[in-house]
Design an enzyme around this catalytic site. Structure first.
Site, short mmCIF file in Angstrom:
data_model
loop_
_atom_site.label_atom_id
_atom_site.label_comp_id
_atom_site.label_asym_id
_atom_site.label_seq_id
_atom_site.Cartn_x
_atom_site.Cartn_y
_atom_site.Cartn_z
N GLU A 21 0.82 -1.22 0.00
CA GLU A 21 0.00 0.00 0.00
C GLU A 21 0.85 1.27 0.00
O GLU A 21 0.36 2.34 -0.33
CB GLU A 21 -0.92 0.02 1.22
N TYR A 53 -17.04 26.18 0.89
CA TYR A 53 -16.95 24.75 0.64
C TYR A 53 -15.73 24.38 -0.20
O TYR A 53 -15.08 23.38 0.04
CB TYR A 53 -18.20 24.24 -0.10
N GLU A 73 -7.38 6.71 10.70
CA GLU A 73 -7.58 7.47 11.93
C GLU A 73 -6.65 8.68 11.97
O GLU A 73 -7.06 9.78 12.37
CB GLU A 73 -7.31 6.59 13.16
N LYS A 98 -12.57 4.17 3.46
CA LYS A 98 -11.57 3.55 2.59
C LYS A 98 -12.14 2.25 2.04
O LYS A 98 -12.27 1.27 2.77
CB LYS A 98 -10.29 3.27 3.38
#
Length: 117
Positions: A21, A53, A73, A98
């Site tokens: 990853e 935004y 996290e 994810k």
């Protein structure tokens, strides 16, 4: 409390704990709900009185692209810290999702506040 939201914001990120990853980009999906003075913005019809935004989305992308985090996290915490600091927010709820190749989605949701001096 009035809130405004940015939802379903895809961000390409290097994210994950596995070695493989660390060499690829994966898509994270962000949603953030923020306390906002909707009445003031509505009365003035001026962006200066509203949550921008586009600027919020740009901040999320910048933090995540620079981070190369191992955990969602950590990505969530860093994004929340930056949004509170840079956009004058007092409260937010942030979700990071994810999608996982095995057919499920991992997600974390955090809620943070900032005290105004």
């Amino acid at each position: 409390m009035d809130t405004v939201s940015v939802r379903d914001l895809p961000v390409q990120a290097v994210i994950g704990v596995h070695e493989w990853e660390r060499d690829i980009e994966q898509t994270l999906l962000f949603a953030v709900e923020m306390a906002a003075g909707v009445r003031k913005a509505a009365a003035s019809d001026d962006l200066a009185d509203a949550v921008d935004y586009s600027a919020v989305a740009e901040t999320i992308v910048a933090v995540v692209r620079a981070g190369k985090f191992r955990l969602i996290e950590t990505a969530a915490e860093r994004v929340a810290e930056r949004l509170l600091a840079d956009h004058g927010l007092t409260w937010l709820r942030l979700e990071v999702r994810k999608p996982i190749a095995d057919g499920y989605t991992a997600a974390v949701t955090i809620e943070r506040t900032r005290q105004i001096p």
